[in-house]
Design a protein around this motif. Structure first.
Motif, PDB file in Angstrom:
ATOM      1  N   PHE A 178       0.819  -1.208   0.000  1.00 49.44           N
ATOM      2  CA  PHE A 178       0.000   0.000   0.000  1.00 49.44           C
ATOM      3  C   PHE A 178       0.856   1.263   0.000  1.00 49.44           C
ATOM      4  O   PHE A 178       0.698   2.151  -0.841  1.00 49.44           O
ATOM      5  CB  PHE A 178      -0.931  -0.040   1.226  1.00 49.44           C
ATOM      6  N   VAL A 182       1.987   5.352  -2.485  1.00 45.10           N
ATOM      7  CA  VAL A 182       1.493   6.641  -2.002  1.00 45.10           C
ATOM      8  C   VAL A 182       2.534   7.717  -2.332  1.00 45.10           C
ATOM      9  O   VAL A 182       3.629   7.723  -1.779  1.00 45.10           O
ATOM     10  CB  VAL A 182       1.224   6.611  -0.482  1.00 45.10           C
ATOM     11  N   TYR A 191       0.115   7.955   6.955  1.00 41.90           N
ATOM     12  CA  TYR A 191      -0.177   6.516   7.000  1.00 41.90           C
ATOM     13  C   TYR A 191       0.937   5.748   7.705  1.00 41.90           C
ATOM     14  O   TYR A 191       0.672   4.779   8.424  1.00 41.90           O
ATOM     15  CB  TYR A 191      -0.376   5.970   5.587  1.00 41.90           C
ATOM     16  N   TYR A 280      -8.227  11.246   4.036  1.00 41.92           N
ATOM     17  CA  TYR A 280      -7.407  10.070   4.348  1.00 41.92           C
ATOM     18  C   TYR A 280      -8.188   8.784   4.070  1.00 41.92           C
ATOM     19  O   TYR A 280      -7.636   7.814   3.556  1.00 41.92           O
ATOM     20  CB  TYR A 280      -6.967  10.095   5.812  1.00 41.92           C
ATOM     21  N   ARG A 281      -9.472   8.791   4.409  1.00 40.56           N
ATOM     22  CA  ARG A 281     -10.306   7.613   4.166  1.00 40.56           C
ATOM     23  C   ARG A 281     -10.447   7.329   2.674  1.00 40.56           C
ATOM     24  O   ARG A 281     -10.288   6.195   2.222  1.00 40.56           O
ATOM     25  CB  ARG A 281     -11.686   7.836   4.777  1.00 40.56           C
ATOM     26  N   MET A 284      -7.138   6.209   1.009  1.00 38.48           N
ATOM     27  CA  MET A 284      -6.727   4.894   1.485  1.00 38.48           C
ATOM     28  C   MET A 284      -7.467   3.791   0.730  1.00 38.48           C
ATOM     29  O   MET A 284      -6.879   2.766   0.353  1.00 38.48           O
ATOM     30  CB  MET A 284      -6.994   4.799   2.994  1.00 38.48           C
ATOM     31  N   LYS A 285      -8.762   3.995   0.489  1.00 34.24           N
ATOM     32  CA  LYS A 285      -9.553   3.022  -0.275  1.00 34.24           C
ATOM     33  C   LYS A 285      -9.034   2.922  -1.708  1.00 34.24           C
ATOM     34  O   LYS A 285      -8.932   1.826  -2.271  1.00 34.24           O
ATOM     35  CB  LYS A 285     -11.028   3.432  -0.272  1.00 34.24           C
ATOM     36  N   TYR A 287      -5.990   3.621  -2.916  1.00 39.74           N
ATOM     37  CA  TYR A 287      -4.675   2.978  -2.973  1.00 39.74           C
ATOM     38  C   TYR A 287      -4.790   1.471  -2.735  1.00 39.74           C
ATOM     39  O   TYR A 287      -4.126   0.671  -3.411  1.00 39.74           O
ATOM     40  CB  TYR A 287      -3.731   3.590  -1.940  1.00 39.74           C
ATOM     41  N   LYS A 295      -9.736  -3.821   1.677  1.00 44.39           N
ATOM     42  CA  LYS A 295     -10.002  -2.473   2.172  1.00 44.39           C
ATOM     43  C   LYS A 295     -10.218  -2.520   3.679  1.00 44.39           C
ATOM     44  O   LYS A 295     -10.952  -3.356   4.186  1.00 44.39           O
ATOM     45  CB  LYS A 295     -11.247  -1.889   1.495  1.00 44.39           C
ATOM     46  N   VAL A 298      -9.316   3.622   8.220  1.00 40.60           N
ATOM     47  CA  VAL A 298      -8.135   4.321   8.725  1.00 40.60           C
ATOM     48  C   VAL A 298      -7.859   3.870  10.163  1.00 40.60           C
ATOM     49  O   VAL A 298      -6.706   3.634  10.538  1.00 40.60           O
ATOM     50  CB  VAL A 298      -8.331   5.847   8.666  1.00 40.60           C
ATOM     51  N   LEU A 301      -5.668   0.846  10.949  1.00 43.70           N
ATOM     52  CA  LEU A 301      -4.200   0.930  10.982  1.00 43.70           C
ATOM     53  C   LEU A 301      -3.725   0.861  12.430  1.00 43.70           C
ATOM     54  O   LEU A 301      -2.667   0.298  12.727  1.00 43.70           O
ATOM     55  CB  LEU A 301      -3.721   2.220  10.316  1.00 43.70           C
TER      56      LEU A 301
END
Length: 354
Positions: A178, A182, A191, A280-281, A284-285, A287, A295, A298, A301
């Protein structure tokens, strides 16, 4: 004393009431256009002065919010206020609290349980629990202070769950897949911090430069970020145990040093991160999908970090302190399922002593 008309043709409200100290006083107000308005004023006034269950839920909710406003954090208050206004008042506002029965509460619960949005998704179990608990808290307030005989929510039962249930986490390999794609510097650092420290996203978003000790490789957690009604609020952490200093690896410190050198704002009181939680949410999905890994949220993590520490055999007390849990049992209750296979290892060690 009934409402009366004065010589000007308007109605007058005049009545006696007893204060919480037992003192008897008179209230007097004129200028009402109708008798109904004068009597309604008397009813509403007495509902705030005398302990009575003969008030509307709307008035009760107002009294409840006024009571808790200075007793809880502003962010918590705004959250409760939003839930009451959006989800509870539309159903209960005009009902008198003495008329609210377990059957009515049960109907409300069933409406929540049957709700589906345009994508066919219902409310999450934790949200259902929150809504029901909020209603119950208001009615408990009525039991304590307004002579409601009992809380109908108790007989109606509860809905939802306190925890989200199944926990989704990433392994180190999954996280590396992941993070390697980024490209945004802020997202990359954020992250990494969430995965390798286990801090909450609100704690991360509140970080300033003077919270990071680049010489000792530590990060101080003493505040949290939230956004309510368009306002950014920086407040004290979730619990007293959330105030802590987290040790971080050389790799994380190196990443943060590089990040600091690339952005303009560099005062000690400047916040390190500018994106809102939703960004961020969303990213993140995106990526996760592009590298074909499952999936997760956040917040997962943080769970991934805890899982990693448990896998490495770190003492639960140390994990609890690192995560900022106020009590050890919070850590054990949250992650007990990750210790499920430890019995085999335990027995092997006991057998080896023979």
């Amino acid at each position: 004393m009934p409402a009366t008309k004065d010589k000007n043709g308007t109605w007058v409200s005049r009545f006696y009431y007893t204060t919480y100290t037992g003192e008897k006083k008179q209230s007097f107000k004129r200028g009402f256009k109708t008798k109904k308005e004068a009597l309604e004023y008397e009813r509403e006034f007495l509902s705030t002065k005398n302990f009575t269950s003969d008030i509307t839920f709307r008035k009760l909710a107002e009294l409840y919010l006024n009571d808790i406003k200075n007793r809880i954090k502003e962010t918590t208050f705004l959250s409760k206020q939003g839930i009451i206004e959006d989800k509870i008042l539309p159903i209960f506002a005009d009902k008198y609290i003495e008329e609210i029965t377990p059957v009515i509460v049960r109907q409300f619960q069933n409406e929540l349980l049957s709700y589906k949005n345009k994508d066919g998704m219902g409310y999450k179990p934790t949200y259902l629990k929150l809504l029901n608990s909020c209603l119950s808290a208001i009615l408990n307030f009525a039991v304590k202070f307004h002579n409601l005989n009992s809380n109908p929510c108790i007989k109606a039962g509860t809905i939802g769950k306190r925890s989200a249930g199944e926990m989704h986490i990433w392994t180190v390999d999954e996280f590396n897949k992941f993070i390697n794609i980024v490209s945004d510097p802020e997202l990359y650092v954020a992250y990494n911090l969430l995965f390798w420290t286990g801090m909450r996203i609100g704690e991360m978003l509140a970080l300033t430069y003077d919270d990071v000790d680049f010489d000792k490789n530590t990060i101080r957690i003493n505040k949290t970020y939230t956004k309510k009604n368009g306002r950014i609020l920086i407040t004290t952490p979730k619990t007293s145990g959330s105030k802590r200093v987290i040790a971080v690896t050389e790799d994380v410190i190196k990443i943060m040093k590089e990040y600091r050198s690339k952005i303009y704002a560099n005062e000690s009181s400047d916040r390190l991160f500018s994106y809102h939680v939703e960004h961020y949410r969303k990213k993140m999905k995106e990526y996760a999908k592009s590298v074909n890994i499952k999936k997760i949220r956040v917040h997962d993590l943080r769970h991934s970090h805890a899982s990693l520490l448990i896998h490495l055999g770190v003492n639960p007390v140390a994990i609890s302190k690192r995560l900022g849990h106020e009590r050890l049992d919070t850590t054990l209750n949250t992650y007990s399922h990750l210790y499920a296979d430890s019995n085999d290892e335990l027995m092997k060690k006991l057998e080896s002593l023979k």
